[in-house]
Design a protein around this motif. Structure first.
Motif, PDB file in Angstrom:
ATOM      1  N   VAL A  25       0.850  -1.189   0.000  1.00 55.76           N
ATOM      2  CA  VAL A  25       0.000   0.000   0.000  1.00 55.76           C
ATOM      3  C   VAL A  25       0.885   1.237   0.000  1.00 55.76           C
ATOM      4  O   VAL A  25       1.912   1.284   0.695  1.00 55.76           O
ATOM      5  CB  VAL A  25      -0.925   0.026   1.240  1.00 55.76           C
ATOM      6  N   GLU A  26       0.465   2.223  -0.765  1.00 52.96           N
ATOM      7  CA  GLU A  26       1.146   3.521  -0.762  1.00 52.96           C
ATOM      8  C   GLU A  26       0.109   4.610  -0.562  1.00 52.96           C
ATOM      9  O   GLU A  26      -0.891   4.662  -1.289  1.00 52.96           O
ATOM     10  CB  GLU A  26       1.894   3.737  -2.076  1.00 52.96           C
ATOM     11  N   HIS A  27       0.346   5.460   0.428  1.00 50.78           N
ATOM     12  CA  HIS A  27      -0.563   6.560   0.736  1.00 50.78           C
ATOM     13  C   HIS A  27       0.199   7.876   0.688  1.00 50.78           C
ATOM     14  O   HIS A  27       1.296   7.986   1.243  1.00 50.78           O
ATOM     15  CB  HIS A  27      -1.179   6.385   2.134  1.00 50.78           C
ATOM     16  N   ARG A  28      -0.378   8.848   0.025  1.00 52.33           N
ATOM     17  CA  ARG A  28       0.248  10.172  -0.078  1.00 52.33           C
ATOM     18  C   ARG A  28      -0.760  11.229   0.330  1.00 52.33           C
ATOM     19  O   ARG A  28      -1.851  11.326  -0.237  1.00 52.33           O
ATOM     20  CB  ARG A  28       0.735  10.427  -1.502  1.00 52.33           C
ATOM     21  N   GLY A  29      -0.397  12.045   1.325  1.00 50.90           N
ATOM     22  CA  GLY A  29      -1.291  13.084   1.811  1.00 50.90           C
ATOM     23  C   GLY A  29      -0.717  14.470   1.614  1.00 50.90           C
ATOM     24  O   GLY A  29       0.508  14.654   1.555  1.00 50.90           O
ATOM     25  N   SER A  30      -1.590  15.466   1.512  1.00 51.82           N
ATOM     26  CA  SER A  30      -1.137  16.851   1.442  1.00 51.82           C
ATOM     27  C   SER A  30      -0.604  17.289   2.803  1.00 51.82           C
ATOM     28  O   SER A  30      -0.614  16.531   3.777  1.00 51.82           O
ATOM     29  CB  SER A  30      -2.276  17.754   0.967  1.00 51.82           C
ATOM     30  N   GLU A  31      -0.151  18.521   2.920  1.00 54.27           N
ATOM     31  CA  GLU A  31       0.648  18.966   4.065  1.00 54.27           C
ATOM     32  C   GLU A  31       0.006  18.685   5.417  1.00 54.27           C
ATOM     33  O   GLU A  31       0.659  18.191   6.342  1.00 54.27           O
ATOM     34  CB  GLU A  31       0.932  20.456   3.948  1.00 54.27           C
ATOM     35  N   PHE A  32      -1.284  18.968   5.574  1.00 54.37           N
ATOM     36  CA  PHE A  32      -1.927  18.822   6.880  1.00 54.37           C
ATOM     37  C   PHE A  32      -2.909  17.660   6.946  1.00 54.37           C
ATOM     38  O   PHE A  32      -3.631  17.520   7.923  1.00 54.37           O
ATOM     39  CB  PHE A  32      -2.635  20.128   7.260  1.00 54.37           C
ATOM     40  N   GLN A  33      -2.951  16.837   5.913  1.00 53.29           N
ATOM     41  CA  GLN A  33      -3.791  15.645   5.978  1.00 53.29           C
ATOM     42  C   GLN A  33      -3.218  14.705   7.036  1.00 53.29           C
ATOM     43  O   GLN A  33      -2.015  14.486   7.108  1.00 53.29           O
ATOM     44  CB  GLN A  33      -3.841  14.972   4.604  1.00 53.29           C
ATOM     45  N   SER A  34      -4.065  14.120   7.875  1.00 50.52           N
ATOM     46  CA  SER A  34      -3.608  13.481   9.110  1.00 50.52           C
ATOM     47  C   SER A  34      -2.810  12.194   8.915  1.00 50.52           C
ATOM     48  O   SER A  34      -2.040  11.814   9.790  1.00 50.52           O
ATOM     49  CB  SER A  34      -4.817  13.190  10.018  1.00 50.52           C
ATOM     50  N   ASP A  35      -2.971  11.494   7.790  1.00 49.07           N
ATOM     51  CA  ASP A  35      -2.302  10.202   7.618  1.00 49.07           C
ATOM     52  C   ASP A  35      -0.883  10.315   7.055  1.00 49.07           C
ATOM     53  O   ASP A  35      -0.129   9.348   7.094  1.00 49.07           O
ATOM     54  CB  ASP A  35      -3.126   9.299   6.694  1.00 49.07           C
ATOM     55  N   GLY A  36      -0.520  11.462   6.498  1.00 46.34           N
ATOM     56  CA  GLY A  36       0.821  11.644   5.977  1.00 46.34           C
ATOM     57  C   GLY A  36       1.094  10.833   4.725  1.00 46.34           C
ATOM     58  O   GLY A  36       0.175  10.367   4.047  1.00 46.34           O
ATOM     59  N   SER A  37       2.380  10.636   4.427  1.00 45.33           N
ATOM     60  CA  SER A  37       2.789   9.897   3.239  1.00 45.33           C
ATOM     61  C   SER A  37       3.610   8.688   3.681  1.00 45.33           C
ATOM     62  O   SER A  37       4.656   8.845   4.324  1.00 45.33           O
ATOM     63  CB  SER A  37       3.619  10.789   2.317  1.00 45.33           C
ATOM     64  N   ILE A  38       3.130   7.492   3.325  1.00 44.95           N
ATOM     65  CA  ILE A  38       3.736   6.270   3.847  1.00 44.95           C
ATOM     66  C   ILE A  38       3.530   5.119   2.870  1.00 44.95           C
ATOM     67  O   ILE A  38       2.539   5.076   2.142  1.00 44.95           O
ATOM     68  CB  ILE A  38       3.134   5.932   5.235  1.00 44.95           C
ATOM     69  N   LYS A  39       4.491   4.217   2.845  1.00 41.93           N
ATOM     70  CA  LYS A  39       4.401   2.981   2.069  1.00 41.93           C
ATOM     71  C   LYS A  39       4.501   1.814   3.045  1.00 41.93           C
ATOM     72  O   LYS A  39       5.265   1.873   4.005  1.00 41.93           O
ATOM     73  CB  LYS A  39       5.541   2.893   1.050  1.00 41.93           C
ATOM     74  N   GLU A  40       3.747   0.752   2.783  1.00 43.53           N
ATOM     75  CA  GLU A  40       3.807  -0.415   3.667  1.00 43.53           C
ATOM     76  C   GLU A  40       3.706  -1.709   2.865  1.00 43.53           C
ATOM     77  O   GLU A  40       2.848  -1.850   1.991  1.00 43.53           O
ATOM     78  CB  GLU A  40       2.683  -0.394   4.701  1.00 43.53           C
ATOM     79  N   PHE A  41       4.599  -2.644   3.205  1.00 47.02           N
ATOM     80  CA  PHE A  41       4.484  -4.015   2.707  1.00 47.02           C
ATOM     81  C   PHE A  41       4.148  -4.896   3.897  1.00 47.02           C
ATOM     82  O   PHE A  41       4.785  -4.818   4.947  1.00 47.02           O
ATOM     83  CB  PHE A  41       5.792  -4.493   2.074  1.00 47.02           C
ATOM     84  N   ARG A  42       3.130  -5.755   3.718  1.00 47.39           N
ATOM     85  CA  ARG A  42       2.699  -6.621   4.816  1.00 47.39           C
ATOM     86  C   ARG A  42       2.569  -8.059   4.308  1.00 47.39           C
ATOM     87  O   ARG A  42       2.020  -8.296   3.231  1.00 47.39           O
ATOM     88  CB  ARG A  42       1.355  -6.131   5.362  1.00 47.39           C
ATOM     89  N   LEU A  43       3.080  -9.007   5.098  1.00 46.02           N
ATOM     90  CA  LEU A  43       2.978 -10.421   4.767  1.00 46.02           C
ATOM     91  C   LEU A  43       2.440 -11.155   5.985  1.00 46.02           C
ATOM     92  O   LEU A  43       3.052 -11.120   7.058  1.00 46.02           O
ATOM     93  CB  LEU A  43       4.342 -10.984   4.368  1.00 46.02           C
ATOM     94  N   VAL A  44       1.299 -11.821   5.830  1.00 44.94           N
ATOM     95  CA  VAL A  44       0.621 -12.476   6.954  1.00 44.94           C
ATOM     96  C   VAL A  44       0.279 -13.906   6.572  1.00 44.94           C
ATOM     97  O   VAL A  44      -0.328 -14.153   5.527  1.00 44.94           O
ATOM     98  CB  VAL A  44      -0.672 -11.705   7.334  1.00 44.94           C
ATOM     99  N   THR A  45       0.700 -14.823   7.423  1.00 48.67           N
ATOM    100  CA  THR A  45       0.369 -16.247   7.238  1.00 48.67           C
ATOM    101  C   THR A  45      -0.393 -16.732   8.462  1.00 48.67           C
ATOM    102  O   THR A  45       0.098 -16.615   9.593  1.00 48.67           O
ATOM    103  CB  THR A  45       1.631 -17.096   7.048  1.00 48.67           C
TER     104      THR A  45
END
Length: 464
Positions: free
Chosen positions: A437-457
């Motif tokens: 998942v990749e999320h990109r937010g504008s300057e004051f958007q609360s979630d910010g800009s972040i990338k995440e890789f997740r592996l669940v078994t």
């Protein structure tokens, strides 16, 4: 971003096209009658129906912030920062459940021990743990820990069950969340009544939550608020299926001194998935402040509408969501009480926010590989405006800090995923899922800009 006339036209065409193929899914009315059988009448006995089993889950996540964002951690009394955070935990659940005793009133007990083994114990990696890895006050990982995740006694008459103790509960407002190595659970008293063929009732009163990554019980607080706590959550609702193709639910909840919240959800199916099927989903929440107004003044209406087209292995879903209120659409922390279509890595729940999502999924069973699925989605949110927020109830500290700086904020999120469920053999039902998942937010958007890789078994097992 505004929802263009082309996008609206595409949604309309999708609905009309699916209707043209609607031959298979029955739209018949379902009469309300007494349940044909009594679950308690079929009870096998306290020992005779005893079971012992559980699951073990390997949960790995690597996150990277960008566009100036960082994670912080403490080392030798100094605050250090970098862009990355890694959490790797093995969570195991051992569940012992009796059967119901026979007779007019059946009695059953359930106990589940939760255990977490931390596989990445680096202070720099876990960054204090958050709600992913349990860490002590110094930020060091607690290497291994256990707790009673479930411990309850159940009483059943006919098709109505009363449960007291630590338990799971599922509704549109109070719902167990299981997206970490271990799930949450709630302490209190609840009931579930299924005395009618298409009509059921649920309710509960809870005073504590057992968090996903904590050993002790906690008071309830909200996902986006200032940390205020409450001692009592009460909820009551009904599930009703008026048509074979239509399922609805309505729930209300009182979160003491926070808010009263009301939820309505409906799902309708039309057509034949082998030709073309349409699934329409609608979810609506109304939230108003209550009692001491610990979360400030709230008057919030939030809804989502989703249209899902299915043709054999392929599905295409469109989701629109809107928040009408000068505060976040908020829900209880350590619950999954947000059934909105665009609740993803970001909840797309900012003040006055509008959002739109397009998602595609393919089920490879149609191509000879049962259990294998792929999905991808893109979501955008716009129009976030917290400048009119005044909901601090006269207090110096706002219930939602920083919300007034959000003026025209926007953000976008992309995700891809693959999952496989083992179909046979000793590892049958083992589920493996990888997501990026990749999320990109504008300057004051609360979630910010972040990338995440997740592996669940997740591996289920049965002992008895």
């Amino acid at each position: 971003m505004k929802l263009s006339s082309k996008a609206l036209l595409a949604l309309a065409i999708s609905s009309i096209t699916a209707t043209a193929y609607a031959e298979t899914q029955s739209q018949d009315f379902v009469p309300t009658t007494l349940a044909a059988t009594s679950a308690q009448g079929e009870a096998k006995g306290f020992i005779e129906d005893f079971s012992l089993g559980g699951t073990t889950r390997n949960w790995y996540s690597h996150e990277s912030k960008y566009r100036g964002g960082t994670f912080a951690y403490q080392k030798h009394g100094q605050t250090l920062t970098d862009r990355n955070r890694t959490n790797w935990v093995q969570g195991t659940i051992l569940n012992a459940s009796s059967g119901f005793t026979q007779g007019t009133v059946g009695v059953k007990t359930e106990v589940a021990v939760y255990n977490a083994l931390v596989l990445d114990r680096s202070k720099r990696d876990i960054k204090g743990g958050s709600n992913r890895t349990l860490a002590d006050s110094n930020g060091d990982a607690v290497d291994q820990w256990s707790k009673l995740g479930l411990a309850n006694v159940q009483f059943r008459v006919s098709n109505t069950t009363l449960t007291a103790g630590r338990q799971n509960f599922s509704s549109g407002i109070v719902d167990t969340i299981g997206n970490r190595a271990l799930p949450s659970s709630f302490q209190g008293v609840s009931f579930n009544s299924e005395e009618f063929s298409n009509l059921s009732f649920q309710g509960g009163v809870f005073d504590r939550v057992s968090p996903r990554s904590e050993q002790s019980l906690s008071k309830f607080r909200t996902e986006y608020g200032n940390g205020a706590e409450t001692d009592k959550v009460s909820t009551l609702g009904v599930n009703y299926q008026p048509l074979k193709s239509l399922k609805t639910s309505f729930f209300a909840a009182n979160v003491k001194d926070f808010w009263n919240q009301y939820y309505f959800g409906a799902t309708h199916e039309l057509g034949d998935a082998q030709q073309l099927g349409l699934t329409t989903g609608f979810n609506y929440y109304k939230t108003v402040d209550e009692g001491k107004k610990e979360m400030g003044e709230i008057d919030n209406d939030t809804f989502s509408l989703s249209l899902g087209l299915t043709h054999q292995a392929h599905s295409l879903t469109f989701g629109y969501q809107q928040v009408n209120g000068n505060e976040y659409f908020d829900y209880l922390h350590e619950t999954n009480g947000i059934y909105l279509a665009n609740s993803l890595t970001s909840d797309f729940n900012g003040p006055n926010e509008k959002s739109f999502q397009i998602a595609y999924a393919i089920n490879m069973a149609e191509y000879g590989v049962p259990g294998l699925k792929f999905n991808a989605y893109s979501a955008r949110g716009w129009g976030i405006d917290g400048t009119h927020y005044t909901g601090n109830n006269g207090r110096a500290k706002f219930a939602y800090d920083g919300i007034q700086s959000q003026d025209g904020e926007k953000h976008q999120e992309y995700g891809v995923g693959a999952s496989y469920a083992v179909q046979s053999g000793p590892l049958k039902a083992t589920a493996i899922r990888a997501t990026y998942v990749e999320h990109r937010g504008s300057e004051f958007q609360s979630d910010g800009s972040i990338k995440e890789f997740r592996l669940v078994t997740t591996i289920p097992f049965n002992i008895l």
